[in-house]
Design an enzyme around this catalytic site. Structure first.
Site, mmCIF file in Angstrom:
data_model
loop_
_atom_site.group_PDB
_atom_site.id
_atom_site.type_symbol
_atom_site.label_atom_id
_atom_site.label_comp_id
_atom_site.label_asym_id
_atom_site.label_seq_id
_atom_site.Cartn_x
_atom_site.Cartn_y
_atom_site.Cartn_z
ATOM 1 N N ASP A 306 0.823 -1.218 0.000
ATOM 2 C CA ASP A 306 0.000 0.000 0.000
ATOM 3 C C ASP A 306 0.857 1.268 0.000
ATOM 4 O O ASP A 306 2.066 1.230 0.200
ATOM 5 C CB ASP A 306 -0.925 -0.031 1.222
ATOM 6 C CG ASP A 306 -2.017 1.037 1.137
ATOM 7 O OD1 ASP A 306 -2.315 1.493 0.021
ATOM 8 O OD2 ASP A 306 -2.560 1.417 2.192
ATOM 9 N N GLU A 309 2.086 4.941 -4.376
ATOM 10 C CA GLU A 309 2.023 5.819 -5.574
ATOM 11 C C GLU A 309 3.337 6.558 -5.789
ATOM 12 O O GLU A 309 3.629 6.831 -6.953
ATOM 13 C CB GLU A 309 0.862 6.814 -5.407
ATOM 14 C CG GLU A 309 -0.511 6.171 -5.419
ATOM 15 C CD GLU A 309 -0.805 5.255 -4.241
ATOM 16 O OE1 GLU A 309 -0.302 5.552 -3.134
ATOM 17 O OE2 GLU A 309 -1.508 4.255 -4.418
ATOM 18 N N ASP A 418 -9.380 3.014 -2.362
ATOM 19 C CA ASP A 418 -10.342 3.503 -1.366
ATOM 20 C C ASP A 418 -11.646 3.966 -2.005
ATOM 21 O O ASP A 418 -11.905 5.168 -2.119
ATOM 22 C CB ASP A 418 -9.722 4.665 -0.578
ATOM 23 C CG ASP A 418 -8.510 4.217 0.214
ATOM 24 O OD1 ASP A 418 -8.292 2.992 0.321
ATOM 25 O OD2 ASP A 418 -7.779 5.087 0.721
HETATM 26 C C1 GLC Z 1 -4.994 3.326 2.665
HETATM 27 C C2 GLC Z 1 -5.444 2.024 2.007
HETATM 28 C C3 GLC Z 1 -6.493 1.369 2.863
HETATM 29 C C4 GLC Z 1 -5.944 1.144 4.268
HETATM 30 C C5 GLC Z 1 -5.452 2.458 4.866
HETATM 31 C C6 GLC Z 1 -4.749 2.243 6.187
HETATM 32 O O1 GLC Z 1 -6.030 4.239 2.671
HETATM 33 O O2 GLC Z 1 -5.903 2.238 0.708
HETATM 34 O O3 GLC Z 1 -6.900 0.153 2.293
HETATM 35 O O4 GLC Z 1 -6.940 0.609 5.075
HETATM 36 O O5 GLC Z 1 -4.540 3.076 3.984
HETATM 37 O O6 GLC Z 1 -3.656 1.418 6.058
#
Ligand code: GLC
Length: 661
Positions: A306, A309, A418
């Site tokens: 995660d 980007e 998200d």
């Molecule tokens: C980002 C991710 C989401 C996750 C959050 C906390 O927003 O896209 O899926 O729950 O970070 O880690």
């Protein structure tokens, strides 16, 4: 036929893995201008449909809007957004002539597809340094297949990853995870995975565990004994903290992205100030990838990557500027407007100025980040994928990422980021699926129920009814939103049934996934790919073909008790009723009003075809292939693919069995 045009001095993204012959002469379609940056122009015919762009906003047919490949951490996917988390620069123009174009360019690139002028397609980017691949073929599916061949085989996850997973941002302790397991198991709602969001870590430090985990390997083992895989998140930013080994090693070996003056670039993400591992530097990538061993050594078999980007809430430089403005705002009356102050704070994230503040070391050459911005998530996931090969070359690991570029599809899947608990996002996510497949991303799915905002029981059930068919089937929600696990709502037997249908269909879904991956094919197709001469089918965007046998038509409106469905040919409707029985009816070509209650799942089998359906199971391991019955048309045949779901013995002929109805 594929050929490649080279403009200027392109950065080698390694998106394409095969040799593609260089083109001679002018482009066969449209024109290119390299006077001021790069600009490709093509005048579309009225009937042309433009497909592609993978994870992007709006429809399957991308005409009528402007899309910008610029990987962004933006959690508000409203209709006006032009950039999401990914950069999938492949488009396919389908009409009297069919051709595909892949703009292999890792920085900002704009696809104006009939936005400025309704008949004009214009693709522009700042510098004329790129590889442009042109693909000609007889049909849209043929072009996709040719494209998929040159970018290499799509990622294949372990079979457990076709089960259902529960996630939520906020689970922290062993007890939190055990409660989820118990919540599902005691109600006999199927479950194969529980996702560990950032709170499992110690202060959001990658490759650490918080103090609640006393004996993590034992915890993971016990969960697996209960047929549940724990799937931790890994974030791109490494927390700056003296004594933290990942930080110390990265600084010492100069593995982090650096500023122009050679100092390590600082970006604030969840842990506070972090450094970014230089994923484009081969040594740094190997080092970061090997860190996943900290968890694989403790029994972990899957991850999600995660904030890659990479997401930057603010940089040190950006924050300083904002503070200076705030000082003037506070002290120098009427020089700074409230809106200017607000705007400054809002512009700190996803800032192009920041992308110009740090560099990568690519084989000894210093490359400023903004030139290769869209590759970061791809290369982070590649770091993990290459490490998994070293850890066990014959084993599959679950891996999916938020940010991506074409090429990453060889190392992992993606989720669509998200989304929100909005009905419109159910439809948006459905529409992304075939576009993603065109770009090589087969293991995909949305946050079911919606990530941001409060879900409702009916929205979750309808989202799950789409998720029954997407390879990645995960319920995930944000911190602070309404509890969204299936057992938080009344009549949990409806959830047991709906998710149970997924498990009944896994013999089919897994077979179709494997066939798609092994043959560079699509798992989800727009109807137009199968019925190109059917004018109505060509324009349908809320029904999808799945594999070679079925069509799906999810309900995506609140309070609807069914929907209109267009059948491009005679088909057999199959309805999974809540009592476990299956209703079947042959329907003629044309439009039908179909009743679909919240606790029912409907699919349509194409004329002359059949599919395998097993009994429901509570986890992938316990699906009994002996219970398979064939549904569909009498006399039809189906080729089932099955293997151990763990290793990579894909080409074994014994994986295929022909079944007859
Ligand atoms: C980002 C991710 C989401 C996750 C959050 C906390 O927003 O896209 O899926 O729950 O970070 O880690």
């Amino acid at each position: 036929m594929i050929y490649k045009y080279v403009y200027g001095n392109p950065f080698d993204t390694e998106a394409v893995t095969s040799e593609v012959p260089l083109a001679e002469g002018a482009l066969p379609f449209g024109s290119v201008d390299t006077e001021d940056g790069f600009c490709f122009t093509f005048i579309m015919e009225e009937n042309d449909i433009v497909y592609g762009l993978g994870e992007s906003n709006r429809g399957i047919n991308k005409r009528g809007y402007c899309y910008v490949s610029d990987c962004s951490d933006d959690p508000n996917h409203t209709e006006d957004k032009r950039s999401l988390y990914a950069a999938h620069n492949f488009i396919l123009i389908s009409g009297n002539r069919n051709f595909g174009l892949f703009f292999d360019y890792p920085s900002v690139i704009t696809f104006d597809i009939g936005y400025t002028r309704m008949d004009t397609l214009q693709v522009t980017c700042g510098s004329a340094d790129l590889n442009l691949y042109v693909i000609e073929g007889g049909s849209a599916p043929d072009i996709v297949k040719q494209f998929r061949r040159i970018i290499g085989r799509s990622y294949i996850p372990p079979k457990f990853a076709f089960g259902f997973g529960q996630s939520r941002w906020g689970y922290k302790t062993e007890k939190d995870f055990l409660d989820v397991a118990e919540g599902y198991r005691c109600r006999h709602i199927p479950l194969d995975m529980i996702y560990m969001d950032i709170d499992y870590m110690d202060s959001y430090k990658d490759f650490t565990l918080n103090e609640d985990f006393n004996d993590f390997p034992e915890f993971v083992r016990k969960m697996k004994e209960n047929h549940i895989q724990m799937i931790p998140i890994i974030d791109a930013g490494v927390k700056i903290e003296k004594g933290y080994d990942v930080y110390e090693e990265g600084v010492k070996n100069r593995y982090f992205c650096q500023r122009e003056d050679g100092s390590d670039f600082v970006a604030a993400v969840w842990p506070g100030d972090t450094h970014f591992p230089d994923m484009l530097n081969e040594d740094a990538r190997k080092w970061f990838g090997d860190k996943y061993r900290f968890l694989t050594d403790q029994g972990i078999e899957g991850f999600w990557n995660d904030m890659n980007e990479p997401a930057i809430f603010y940089s040190s430089e950006g924050l300083e500027e904002a503070k200076e403005l705030a000082r003037r705002f506070a002290e120098e009356e009427n020089t700074v407007h409230v809106w200017e102050m607000g705007g400054k704070l809002q512009s700190l994230a996803n800032s192009h100025e920041d992308y110009r503040r740090f560099y990568h070391n690519v084989n000894g050459e210093r490359i400023r980040h903004d030139r290769v911005h869209n590759l970061f998530g791809y290369y982070m996931t590649r770091a993990a994928g290459e490490a998994f090969e070293r850890i066990d070359p014959n084993r599959r690991f679950l891996m999916f990422s938020r940010s991506s570029y074409i090429g990453m599809h060889r190392y992992g899947g993606i989720w669509t980021g998200d989304n929100k608990s909005w009905w419109s996002h159910l439809l948006l996510n459905l529409k992304m699926m075939p576009s993603l497949n065109m770009c090589g991303f087969l293991y995909t799915g949305a946050d079911l129920g919606g990530f941001g905002a409060d879900t409702t029981r009916d929205l979750l059930l309808r989202f799950l009814a789409l998720g029954v068919f997407t390879p990645l089937m995960r319920n995930h929600s944000a911190l602070g939103t309404r509890q969204q696990e299936c057992y938080q709502f009344e009549n949990t037997e409806d959830f047991r049934h709906v998710i149970g249908v997924r498990y009944r269909l896994i013999p089919y879904l897994y077979s179709e996934y494997m066939k798609a991956a092994l043959n560079d094919d699509m798992y989800f197709r727009p109807l137009a790919f199968v019925y190109p001469d059917d004018r109505t089918a060509r324009r349908i965007e809320d029904q999808l073909m799945l594999g070679n046998e079925i069509m799906i038509a999810p309900v995506y409106e609140q309070n609807a008790d069914g929907r209109f469905v267009y059948l491009p040919e005679e088909m057999k409707l199959i309805k999974f009723l809540p009592d476990g029985t299956i209703f079947e009816e042959i329907l003629a070509k044309g439009i039908h009003r179909i009743d679909v209650a919240l606790n029912e799942i409907v699919l349509f089998i194409r004329s002359g075809k059949c599919i395998p359906v097993a009994d429901a199971a509570e986890c992938v391991d316990s699906i009994d292939y002996g219970t398979i019955r064939m549904y569909g048309y009498e006399g039809a045949e189906y080729t089932l693919y099955n293997d151990d779901g763990i290793h990579k013995d894909y080409d074994n002929k014994e994986n295929y069995t022909v079944l007859r109805k």
